[in-house]
Design a protein around this motif. Structure first.
Motif, mmCIF file in Angstrom:
data_model
loop_
_atom_site.group_PDB
_atom_site.id
_atom_site.type_symbol
_atom_site.label_atom_id
_atom_site.label_comp_id
_atom_site.label_asym_id
_atom_site.label_seq_id
_atom_site.Cartn_x
_atom_site.Cartn_y
_atom_site.Cartn_z
ATOM 1 N N PRO A 1 16.617 16.455 -15.491
ATOM 2 C CA PRO A 1 16.379 15.382 -16.477
ATOM 3 C C PRO A 1 17.191 14.115 -16.246
ATOM 4 O O PRO A 1 16.659 13.011 -16.434
ATOM 5 N N TRP A 2 18.447 14.226 -15.866
ATOM 6 C CA TRP A 2 19.263 13.024 -15.685
ATOM 7 C C TRP A 2 18.787 12.235 -14.466
ATOM 8 O O TRP A 2 18.672 11.009 -14.502
ATOM 9 N N GLN A 3 18.497 12.926 -13.385
ATOM 10 C CA GLN A 3 17.947 12.262 -12.198
ATOM 11 C C GLN A 3 16.602 11.632 -12.528
ATOM 12 O O GLN A 3 16.311 10.500 -12.108
ATOM 13 N N PHE A 4 15.784 12.335 -13.292
ATOM 14 C CA PHE A 4 14.457 11.870 -13.684
ATOM 15 C C PHE A 4 14.572 10.567 -14.480
ATOM 16 O O PHE A 4 13.889 9.580 -14.198
ATOM 17 N N TYR A 5 15.451 10.564 -15.462
ATOM 18 C CA TYR A 5 15.654 9.364 -16.280
ATOM 19 C C TYR A 5 16.114 8.189 -15.416
ATOM 20 O O TYR A 5 15.569 7.079 -15.513
ATOM 21 N N ASN A 6 17.095 8.417 -14.569
ATOM 22 C CA ASN A 6 17.619 7.333 -13.742
ATOM 23 C C ASN A 6 16.593 6.825 -12.740
ATOM 24 O O ASN A 6 16.557 5.631 -12.420
ATOM 25 N N ALA A 7 15.734 7.705 -12.250
ATOM 26 C CA ALA A 7 14.669 7.282 -11.343
ATOM 27 C C ALA A 7 13.723 6.315 -12.041
ATOM 28 O O ALA A 7 13.323 5.282 -11.473
ATOM 29 N N LEU A 8 13.377 6.618 -13.274
ATOM 30 C CA LEU A 8 12.471 5.751 -14.029
ATOM 31 C C LEU A 8 13.139 4.424 -14.379
ATOM 32 O O LEU A 8 12.495 3.366 -14.340
ATOM 33 N N VAL A 9 14.436 4.461 -14.695
ATOM 34 C CA VAL A 9 15.161 3.214 -14.970
ATOM 35 C C VAL A 9 15.180 2.329 -13.727
ATOM 36 O O VAL A 9 14.922 1.119 -13.792
ATOM 37 N N SER A 10 15.465 2.912 -12.566
ATOM 38 C CA SER A 10 15.499 2.124 -11.333
ATOM 39 C C SER A 10 14.139 1.517 -11.025
ATOM 40 O O SER A 10 14.038 0.341 -10.642
ATOM 41 N N ALA A 11 13.081 2.311 -11.191
ATOM 42 C CA ALA A 11 11.739 1.785 -10.946
ATOM 43 C C ALA A 11 11.426 0.638 -11.890
ATOM 44 O O ALA A 11 10.819 -0.372 -11.488
ATOM 45 N N MET A 12 11.857 0.754 -13.131
ATOM 46 C CA MET A 12 11.641 -0.300 -14.115
ATOM 47 C C MET A 12 12.418 -1.560 -13.729
ATOM 48 O O MET A 12 11.883 -2.670 -13.762
ATOM 49 N N GLU A 13 13.670 -1.403 -13.337
ATOM 50 C CA GLU A 13 14.501 -2.558 -12.996
ATOM 51 C C GLU A 13 14.023 -3.261 -11.726
ATOM 52 O O GLU A 13 14.185 -4.476 -11.589
ATOM 53 N N ASN B 1 0.812 -1.220 0.000
ATOM 54 C CA ASN B 1 0.000 0.000 0.000
ATOM 55 C C ASN B 1 0.843 1.267 0.000
ATOM 56 O O ASN B 1 0.373 2.327 0.406
ATOM 57 N N MET B 2 2.082 1.154 -0.459
ATOM 58 C CA MET B 2 2.940 2.331 -0.589
ATOM 59 C C MET B 2 3.137 2.666 -2.065
ATOM 60 O O MET B 2 3.288 1.776 -2.902
ATOM 61 N N TYR B 3 3.152 3.972 -2.348
ATOM 62 C CA TYR B 3 3.341 4.487 -3.694
ATOM 63 C C TYR B 3 4.352 5.633 -3.641
ATOM 64 O O TYR B 3 4.783 6.052 -2.567
ATOM 65 N N MET B 4 4.721 6.151 -4.786
ATOM 66 C CA MET B 4 5.621 7.300 -4.858
ATOM 67 C C MET B 4 5.165 8.197 -5.996
ATOM 68 O O MET B 4 4.682 7.713 -7.017
ATOM 69 N N ASP B 5 5.285 9.503 -5.798
ATOM 70 C CA ASP B 5 4.974 10.396 -6.911
ATOM 71 C C ASP B 5 6.269 10.999 -7.449
ATOM 72 O O ASP B 5 7.286 11.068 -6.756
ATOM 73 N N LEU B 6 6.236 11.419 -8.715
ATOM 74 C CA LEU B 6 7.430 11.934 -9.370
ATOM 75 C C LEU B 6 7.419 13.449 -9.488
ATOM 76 O O LEU B 6 8.147 14.035 -10.302
ATOM 77 N N SER B 7 6.639 14.104 -8.644
ATOM 78 C CA SER B 7 6.536 15.557 -8.693
ATOM 79 C C SER B 7 7.897 16.209 -8.499
ATOM 80 O O SER B 7 8.717 15.757 -7.700
ATOM 81 N N ALA B 8 8.132 17.264 -9.264
ATOM 82 C CA ALA B 8 9.324 18.125 -9.198
ATOM 83 C C ALA B 8 10.575 17.508 -9.805
ATOM 84 O O ALA B 8 11.596 18.180 -9.918
ATOM 85 N N LEU B 9 10.538 16.236 -10.208
ATOM 86 C CA LEU B 9 11.736 15.620 -10.768
ATOM 87 C C LEU B 9 11.989 16.038 -12.215
ATOM 88 O O LEU B 9 13.111 15.894 -12.714
ATOM 89 N N CYS B 10 10.977 16.551 -12.887
ATOM 90 C CA CYS B 10 11.141 16.886 -14.304
ATOM 91 C C CYS B 10 12.159 17.998 -14.508
ATOM 92 O O CYS B 10 12.681 18.165 -15.618
ATOM 93 N N GLY B 11 12.469 18.762 -13.468
ATOM 94 C CA GLY B 11 13.452 19.829 -13.590
ATOM 95 C C GLY B 11 14.885 19.344 -13.560
ATOM 96 O O GLY B 11 15.810 20.143 -13.747
#
Length: 280
Positions: free
Chosen positions: A207-219, A195-205
């Motif tokens: 881009p490199w951190q944003f991309y790596n966050a999505l890769v980690s979530a995918m992996e 029952n835990m989630y995470m939001d990606l608010s403010a990460l779009c500013g």
């Protein structure tokens, strides 16, 4: 559905002078001392809905009252969902939450250790979590860094929420900003608890951190636990969606992993109100 799970309003005087100065130092010309409900509505009126957050953080210079948020969201039922905020250091915190949920028709709780100066894993705060669990309302935690110099940085790691999630397995918890900069720690905690989630608010500013966050979530196999949020007024929902759809531009012509289109669109069109129990 396009639903923004992380937005703010700031009325006159809600940000104390020291907070305004800190905001200007970090955000420069982009910082606004006030973001009125009318401005907020222009941001969200063309999407399916949004969460609007109160903020009880006098310790670091921001107080957006529950009543202010409740009055605004009451004008747009079924589209705007107000989250109360209660400083856990208050002796009557649990009672204040119950009054905000039952008396003001708010439907969630916003907590922020780095702004409210508390350690979330301390047992004295568990009465507040128990009340949220009893009321069946989600808690959105800002577990991550901030520019406020007075804030407790050491209280802001996502792992500190693990004892709470273990004690209240039915309590819905959202970690804002994917716990930046400790994003992998956030992912590890979210993956651990159903029952835990995470939001990606403010990460779009970033881009490199944003991309790596999505890769980690995918992996780690948890892209289905990422919620769309903007952190308006600091970023808009349009900026956030554009950053998602353009995230692979960074790695074009390389052998680095690509974020699948279906993962990106899944985040953008997630049915967040149902996941968080906002729709009764």
């Amino acid at each position: 559905m396009i639903f923004d799970c992380h937005t703010h309003v700031f009325g006159p005087g809600h940000c104390f002078p020291e907070q305004v100065e800190a905001g200007k130092r970090v955000w420069g010309d982009k910082y606004k001392e006030t973001t009125l409900p009318e401005e907020h509505w222009e941001h969200v009126k063309d999407i399916d809905g949004a969460v609007v957050l109160a903020f009880d953080a006098a310790a670091t210079g921001t107080v957006v009252p529950n009543e202010y948020v409740a009055e605004y969201v009451s004008r747009h039922p079924g589209k705007l969902y107000g989250f109360a905020s209660v400083d856990p250091n208050r002796e009557n915190a649990a009672r204040l939450l119950e009054e905000a949920i039952k008396g003001l028709n708010l439907c969630g709780l916003k907590l922020a250790p780095i702004y409210q100066n508390f350690y979330p894993e301390e047992r004295r705060h568990f009465e507040l979590y128990a009340k949220a669990n009893e009321l069946k309302v989600p808690i959105l935690f800002h577990q991550g860094t901030s520019y406020v110099s007075e804030g407790y940085l050491d209280a802001s790691r996502s792992a500190s929420l693990d004892p709470i999630a273990r004690e209240f397995p039915d309590l819905t918890i959202v970690i804002a900003h994917m716990g930046h900069p400790w994003i992998d720690e956030c992912i590890a905690v979210v993956r651990k608890h159903k029952n835990m989630y995470m939001d990606l608010s403010a990460l779009c500013g970033r881009p490199w951190q944003f991309y790596n966050a999505l890769v980690s979530a995918m992996e780690y196999g948890v892209p289905h636990k990422i919620l769309l949020g903007s952190d308006y007024p600091f970023f808009t929902i349009t900026e956030t969606i554009e950053a998602l759809r353009n995230v692979n531009h960074l790695v074009e012509g390389t052998k680095l992993p690509r974020i699948p289109d279906e993962m990106i669109e899944g985040i953008i069109h997630r049915h967040t109100p149902e996941l968080l129990g906002l729709v009764k």
